[in-house]
Design a protein around this motif. Structure first.
Motif, PDB file in Angstrom:
ATOM      1  N   ASP A 186       0.839  -1.218   0.031  1.00 34.80           N
ATOM      2  CA  ASP A 186      -0.075   0.094  -0.154  1.00 34.80           C
ATOM      3  C   ASP A 186       0.688   1.190  -0.015  1.00 34.80           C
ATOM      4  O   ASP A 186       1.201   1.613   1.065  1.00 34.80           O
ATOM      5  N   ALA A 187       1.360   1.701  -1.300  1.00 36.45           N
ATOM      6  CA  ALA A 187       2.223   2.908  -1.218  1.00 36.45           C
ATOM      7  C   ALA A 187       1.545   4.143  -0.656  1.00 36.45           C
ATOM      8  O   ALA A 187       2.165   4.970  -0.122  1.00 36.45           O
ATOM      9  N   ALA A 211       3.225   6.009   2.705  1.00 39.20           N
ATOM     10  CA  ALA A 211       3.653   7.374   2.540  1.00 39.20           C
ATOM     11  C   ALA A 211       3.631   8.237   3.688  1.00 39.20           C
ATOM     12  O   ALA A 211       4.266   9.010   4.132  1.00 39.20           O
ATOM     13  N   THR A 212       2.706   7.526   4.680  1.00 36.25           N
ATOM     14  CA  THR A 212       2.382   8.132   5.958  1.00 36.25           C
ATOM     15  C   THR A 212       3.087   7.508   7.235  1.00 36.25           C
ATOM     16  O   THR A 212       3.314   7.787   8.340  1.00 36.25           O
ATOM     17  N   PRO A 235       7.107   5.877   8.896  1.00 35.62           N
ATOM     18  CA  PRO A 235       8.528   6.503   8.882  1.00 35.62           C
ATOM     19  C   PRO A 235       9.533   6.131   7.546  1.00 35.62           C
ATOM     20  O   PRO A 235      10.157   7.013   7.266  1.00 35.62           O
ATOM     21  N   PHE A 236       9.168   4.914   6.588  1.00 32.96           N
ATOM     22  CA  PHE A 236      10.209   4.881   5.654  1.00 32.96           C
ATOM     23  C   PHE A 236       9.623   5.624   4.416  1.00 32.96           C
ATOM     24  O   PHE A 236      10.256   5.620   3.347  1.00 32.96           O
ATOM     25  N   LYS A 237       8.402   6.030   4.396  1.00 32.42           N
ATOM     26  CA  LYS A 237       7.829   6.906   3.119  1.00 32.42           C
ATOM     27  C   LYS A 237       7.623   6.188   2.214  1.00 32.42           C
ATOM     28  O   LYS A 237       7.257   6.487   0.977  1.00 32.42           O
ATOM     29  N   GLN A 238       7.783   4.748   1.924  1.00 33.76           N
ATOM     30  CA  GLN A 238       7.649   3.980   0.867  1.00 33.76           C
ATOM     31  C   GLN A 238       7.460   2.533   1.233  1.00 33.76           C
ATOM     32  O   GLN A 238       7.709   1.999   2.479  1.00 33.76           O
ATOM     33  N   ARG A 239       7.014   1.505   0.224  1.00 36.06           N
ATOM     34  CA  ARG A 239       7.134   0.073   0.604  1.00 36.06           C
ATOM     35  C   ARG A 239       8.136  -0.531   0.939  1.00 36.06           C
ATOM     36  O   ARG A 239       9.251  -0.021   0.416  1.00 36.06           O
TER      37      ARG A 239
END
Length: 146
Positions: free
Chosen positions: A45-46, A50-51, A53-57
């Motif tokens: 779930d991209a 995004a919400t 800490p790593f901001k990506q999958r």
């Protein structure tokens, strides 16, 4: 496929081999999720990621283990068989677009229960394009003596 007989006596603690690299794709994420049933949002779930800490999958740890170990399977040694893996650690996250390779170091040799065999431990590190270890484990082998 190249078959090379490497007996227990031929292994040397400290010997190292490095694999070729492999870039991780979105397709890898989807296929692995389908194979394992792990559809957690951390992997697929991209928008939700995004919400976070790593901001990506983030890649499935089990996928990175599978691919990292698969990279080491460049030849078959008919004198050895895998007893399994110990001390598996997911050290850093892997993302879509990262390129990983594996480095295998012979870390230990010991006697086995059967006198005609020995045990060999290969320390495996999966490393990203930044030179960071992302996964580490020990591969345990039972190997025939000469």
């Amino acid at each position: 496929m190249y078959f090379k007989s490497t007996f227990f006596d031929d292994y040397t603690v400290g010997d190292k081999r490095v694999t070729l690299g492999r870039t991780i794709t979105e397709t890898d994420f989807v296929v692995h999720a389908g194979h394992t049933g792990d559809f957690f949002p951390h992997h697929l779930d991209a928008e939700w990621c995004a919400t976070q800490p790593f901001k990506q999958r983030i890649a499935h740890g089990t996928m990175i283990f599978s691919i990292g170990i698969g990279l080491t399977a460049s030849e078959i040694n008919p004198e050895a068989f895998s007893k399994g893996y110990d001390k598996l650690r997911f050290v850093k996250p892997v993302f879509i677009g990262d390129t990983i390779h594996s480095e295998v170091t012979i870390s230990e040799k010991a006697d086995a229960k059967k006198p005609e065999q020995g045990t060999v431990t290969e320390h495996v590190e999966v490393i990203n394009q930044h030179g960071q270890v992302v996964l580490a484990c020990d591969h345990l082998l039972i190997v025939n003596r000469k």
